[in-house]
Design an enzyme around this catalytic site. Structure first.
Site, PDB file in Angstrom:
ATOM      1  N   ASP A 231       0.838  -1.197   0.000  1.00 49.01           N
ATOM      2  CA  ASP A 231       0.000   0.000   0.000  1.00 49.01           C
ATOM      3  C   ASP A 231       0.876   1.252   0.000  1.00 49.01           C
ATOM      4  O   ASP A 231       1.539   1.549   0.996  1.00 49.01           O
ATOM      5  CB  ASP A 231      -0.909  -0.011   1.228  1.00 49.01           C
ATOM      6  CG  ASP A 231      -1.941   1.104   1.204  1.00 49.01           C
ATOM      7  OD1 ASP A 231      -1.803   2.034   0.381  1.00 49.01           O
ATOM      8  OD2 ASP A 231      -2.890   1.051   2.007  1.00 49.01           O
ATOM      9  N   ASP A 274      -7.035   2.407   5.953  1.00 46.14           N
ATOM     10  CA  ASP A 274      -7.541   1.039   6.115  1.00 46.14           C
ATOM     11  C   ASP A 274      -8.955   1.045   6.689  1.00 46.14           C
ATOM     12  O   ASP A 274      -9.763   0.162   6.378  1.00 46.14           O
ATOM     13  CB  ASP A 274      -6.658   0.240   7.076  1.00 46.14           C
ATOM     14  CG  ASP A 274      -5.274  -0.035   6.543  1.00 46.14           C
ATOM     15  OD1 ASP A 274      -5.090   0.015   5.317  1.00 46.14           O
ATOM     16  OD2 ASP A 274      -4.374  -0.304   7.371  1.00 46.14           O
ATOM     17  N   ASP A 289     -11.114  -7.857   8.314  1.00 50.26           N
ATOM     18  CA  ASP A 289     -11.417  -7.109   7.099  1.00 50.26           C
ATOM     19  C   ASP A 289     -12.269  -5.893   7.482  1.00 50.26           C
ATOM     20  O   ASP A 289     -13.274  -6.040   8.181  1.00 50.26           O
ATOM     21  CB  ASP A 289     -12.197  -8.005   6.133  1.00 50.26           C
ATOM     22  CG  ASP A 289     -12.404  -7.370   4.768  1.00 50.26           C
ATOM     23  OD1 ASP A 289     -12.628  -6.152   4.700  1.00 50.26           O
ATOM     24  OD2 ASP A 289     -12.373  -8.113   3.774  1.00 50.26           O
TER      25      ASP A 289
END
Length: 306
Positions: A231, A274, A289
């Site tokens: 990322d 995130d 998640d």
């Protein structure tokens, strides 16, 4: 070098195949997120609804709808004061509430205080406010930039970027980074908290009231910074995290500053992006998640009749 390339390739496969694997074994009830009132998503600084098919809330709205929720993504100025953003959000909330009666507001980053503004001025329209990684007591990053010699350059560059984001997403708003920064400083946040105190902890790192004026309050946030080697945004957040010294943070918001109402969790291993499943779903492989966290919260709202 070959070993490193193989490791990176394996990480890519795992990161992108995990959602597909989960699909085959999905046992989530089809009405798991079927809340009574719709979920209304409110973006943060430099935010948008969608650009070139990429959503700010990457995959979150689609995932919530899959399991029964009615979800609306709103758009407010990418850069402006909390109150100006709140005023831009208000007519959107009014239009949705005209159909459903009330809404469940979920705000990320500056979207949290923006949603709180609606609960303050029109609590009759709001069933709940949930903040995700929001700096309710300010951010050292804003304190560092606002009023500094670097502010003028930051404002010029920030407003240009905010304007481009607004143009590409069709927002039609003016951009004002300086007003955003002031709202998110420790002092600016304290002033807003005096105007809208509901849900704000009275201690340095406690919980706030769980409800006020018929509106329930929730929050969660992260304390990860460098969470996924693939990322590219991690490098930026790693830099901004230096403003916090040794205090736990997500790159832009401190652990205690994200507390609002009932704190669901304040230390997910997630950085600031995130928390909304950015960039493009590249989060830590060793943490829940982000989309699942939103699912669980929608189910939480459902179970209390919201």
């Amino acid at each position: 070098m070959k070993t490193w390339i193989k490791t990176m390739a394996l990480a890519c496969v795992v990161a992108w195949s995990a959602p597909a694997a989960a699909w085959w074994w999905d046992s989530t009830p089809s009405n798991y997120t079927d809340t009574r009132y719709p979920i209304v998503l409110v973006h943060g600084m430099f935010g948008f609804d969608s650009i070139a098919g990429v959503d700010y809330w990457y995959g979150v709205a689609e995932d919530l709808r899959k399991y029964g929720a009615d979800v609306y993504t709103t758009q407010v100025p990418a850069l402006d004061s909390t109150i100006a953003r709140g005023e831009a959000l208000l007519p959107q909330v009014q239009a949705i509430a005209a159909v459903y009666g009330k809404v469940n507001l979920v705000g990320h980053s500056h979207g949290g205080p923006t949603a709180r503004y609606i609960a303050r001025v029109r609590p009759d329209l709001v069933a709940s406010v949930t903040s995700v990684g929001s700096p309710h007591k300010g951010s050292p990053v804003a304190d560092l930039i606002y009023g500094s010699p670097a502010e003028s350059l930051a404002a010029s560059l920030g407003n240009a970027l905010g304007g481009l984001i607004d143009l590409l997403s069709g927002g039609g708003y003016n951009q004002d980074l300086r007003s955003s920064l002031r709202s998110l400083t420790t002092r600016g946040s304290a002033e807003f908290n005096s105007f809208a105190p509901a849900g704000i902890p009275t201690t340095s790192c406690g919980e706030g009231a769980y409800s006020a004026n018929g509106v329930r309050f929730y929050s969660w946030g992260g304390t990860g910074v460098l969470t996924n080697v693939l990322d590219p945004s991690d490098a930026l957040l790693g830099t901004t995290s230096l403003a916090f010294g040794f205090s736990a943070n997500d790159g832009l918001v401190g652990r205690c500053s994200n507390h609002f109402g009932k704190t669901i969790r304040d230390n997910y291993f997630m950085n600031h992006l995130d928390e909304v499943n950015q960039a493009l779903g590249l989060h830590s492989l060793f943490e829940t998640d982000p989309k699942a966290v939103f699912q669980q919260h929608a189910n939480r709202l459902k179970n209390v009749g919201l």
